[in-house]
Scaffold this motif. Structure first.
Motif, PDB file in Angstrom:
ATOM      1  N   TYR A  36     -11.708  96.007  40.686  1.00  0.00           N
ATOM      2  CA  TYR A  36     -10.442  95.595  41.262  1.00  0.00           C
ATOM      3  C   TYR A  36     -10.286  94.087  41.133  1.00  0.00           C
ATOM      4  O   TYR A  36     -11.267  93.343  41.186  1.00  0.00           O
ATOM      5  CB  TYR A  36     -10.377  95.935  42.755  1.00  0.00           C
ATOM      6  N   GLN A  38      -8.203  90.898  42.967  1.00  0.00           N
ATOM      7  CA  GLN A  38      -7.403  90.503  44.117  1.00  0.00           C
ATOM      8  C   GLN A  38      -6.927  89.069  43.948  1.00  0.00           C
ATOM      9  O   GLN A  38      -7.714  88.129  44.034  1.00  0.00           O
ATOM     10  CB  GLN A  38      -8.192  90.633  45.422  1.00  0.00           C
ATOM     11  N   GLY A  41      -3.433  86.085  48.373  1.00  0.00           N
ATOM     12  CA  GLY A  41      -2.326  86.567  49.186  1.00  0.00           C
ATOM     13  C   GLY A  41      -1.893  87.994  48.908  1.00  0.00           C
ATOM     14  O   GLY A  41      -0.876  88.452  49.435  1.00  0.00           O
ATOM     15  N   LYS A  42      -2.650  88.699  48.084  1.00  0.00           N
ATOM     16  CA  LYS A  42      -2.282  90.068  47.729  1.00  0.00           C
ATOM     17  C   LYS A  42      -3.440  91.034  47.993  1.00  0.00           C
ATOM     18  O   LYS A  42      -4.568  90.618  48.242  1.00  0.00           O
ATOM     19  CB  LYS A  42      -1.897  90.149  46.256  1.00  0.00           C
ATOM     20  N   GLY A  43      -3.142  92.306  47.930  1.00  0.00           N
ATOM     21  CA  GLY A  43      -4.177  93.310  48.037  1.00  0.00           C
ATOM     22  C   GLY A  43      -4.871  93.520  46.699  1.00  0.00           C
ATOM     23  O   GLY A  43      -4.346  93.169  45.649  1.00  0.00           O
ATOM     24  N   PRO A  44      -6.074  94.091  46.722  1.00  0.00           N
ATOM     25  CA  PRO A  44      -6.781  94.380  45.472  1.00  0.00           C
ATOM     26  C   PRO A  44      -5.979  95.341  44.592  1.00  0.00           C
ATOM     27  O   PRO A  44      -5.294  96.233  45.097  1.00  0.00           O
ATOM     28  CB  PRO A  44      -8.079  95.034  45.945  1.00  0.00           C
ATOM     29  N   PHE A  89     -13.717  92.628  42.574  1.00  0.00           N
ATOM     30  CA  PHE A  89     -14.611  93.526  43.303  1.00  0.00           C
ATOM     31  C   PHE A  89     -15.000  94.705  42.419  1.00  0.00           C
ATOM     32  O   PHE A  89     -14.158  95.257  41.713  1.00  0.00           O
ATOM     33  CB  PHE A  89     -13.912  94.115  44.540  1.00  0.00           C
TER      34      PHE A  89
ATOM     35  N   PHE B  90      -6.086  95.442  55.420  1.00  0.00           N
ATOM     36  CA  PHE B  90      -5.436  96.116  54.304  1.00  0.00           C
ATOM     37  C   PHE B  90      -5.430  97.614  54.529  1.00  0.00           C
ATOM     38  O   PHE B  90      -6.448  98.210  54.906  1.00  0.00           O
ATOM     39  CB  PHE B  90      -6.162  95.827  52.984  1.00  0.00           C
ATOM     40  N   PHE B 102      -3.641  99.528  47.231  1.00  0.00           N
ATOM     41  CA  PHE B 102      -3.682  98.703  48.431  1.00  0.00           C
ATOM     42  C   PHE B 102      -2.302  98.170  48.797  1.00  0.00           C
ATOM     43  O   PHE B 102      -1.485  97.864  47.928  1.00  0.00           O
ATOM     44  CB  PHE B 102      -4.629  97.522  48.235  1.00  0.00           C
ATOM     45  N   GLY B 103      -2.110  98.015  50.090  1.00  0.00           N
ATOM     46  CA  GLY B 103      -0.922  97.339  50.578  1.00  0.00           C
ATOM     47  C   GLY B 103      -1.088  95.831  50.464  1.00  0.00           C
ATOM     48  O   GLY B 103      -2.143  95.340  50.061  1.00  0.00           O
TER      49      GLY B 103
END
Lengths: 111, 111
Positions: A36, A38, A41-44, A89, B90, B102-103
């Motif tokens: 993943y 990331q 400021g964002k999700g993975p 990740f 998250f 993911f959100g």
């Protein structure tokens, strides 16, 4: 609470160079792996996955290598760009839907 | 069209308060998750839930409770907030085993 005593591994690379991000996984029974990305400021977000019956898989500018003998996974990014700067990740899956996320690696691309 | 959404994006509150974070997914996935990410970027699974089974990470205090009104929603309720609860939370969803979506995260600050 905080992850006391642990530090996020970091990697700095020059724009245009190749990046290699490593992940040592823990469970020899893990049979599926995901990388993943990331961004700040964002999700993975999903990048690429690989099953344990493979040792290499390629995507667009990314390659994942799996070495089951030493329980090691790597993500190679070709011609790294500033937009690749993020935390990466690895996640391993085993026994049904059990999974574990690694600690992550922070990649910084130097223009 | 957002796949996994969370509200609020930012939450600032006093110690001892009770708060909830909402999560919705429009992907038709069976399983939803809550993660906590601390300032060192470590991503810790708190809960995974589908319509049959709630799996709780044993390290999560019982002040945290997931509530699912239906398959598309998994809210996180937190009682008696503490300073150490400050983190980014998250929500994610997946179709059984595999890639999680993911959100955008909810940044919780406890004062």
């Amino acid at each position: 609470g905080e992850s006391v005593g642990l530090h996020l591994p970091t990697l700095s690379v020059q724009e245009g160079d190749n990046s290699i991000i490593n992940c040592a996984y823990s469970n020899s029974a893990s049979d599926y792996f995901i990388w993943y990305k990331q961004e700040s400021g964002k999700g993975p977000q999903f990048i690429i996955d690989i099953r344990s019956n493979m040792d290499k898989r390629q995507g667009q500018r990314v390659t994942v290598l799996l070495n089951k003998t030493v329980k090691h996974l790597s993500l190679q990014i070709a011609a790294t760009q500033p937009g690749d700067s993020a935390v990466y990740f690895c996640a391993e899956f085993y026994t049904g839907n059990q999974f574990y996320f690694g600690t992550g690696t922070s990649l910084t691309v130097i223009p | 069209d957002t796949a996994v959404s969370q509200t609020p994006k930012y939450l600032v509150t006093q110690m001892g308060n009770d708060k909830s974070i909402k999560c919705e997914q429009n992907l038709g996935h069976d399983t939803m998750y809550w993660y906590k990410q601390d300032s060192k970027k470590f991503l810790k699974i708190m809960f995974s839930y589908n319509n049959k089974e709630l799996i709780i990470n044993e390290t999560v205090p019982n002040r945290f409770s997931p509530k699912s009104p239906d398959k598309a929603h998994l809210n996180l309720h937190i009682n008696s907030l503490e300073l150490g609860d400050s983190a980014v939370y998250f929500c994610a969803s997946s179709q059984r085993r595999g890639e999680q979506f993911f959100g955008p995260g909810t940044r919780l600050t406890v004062l």
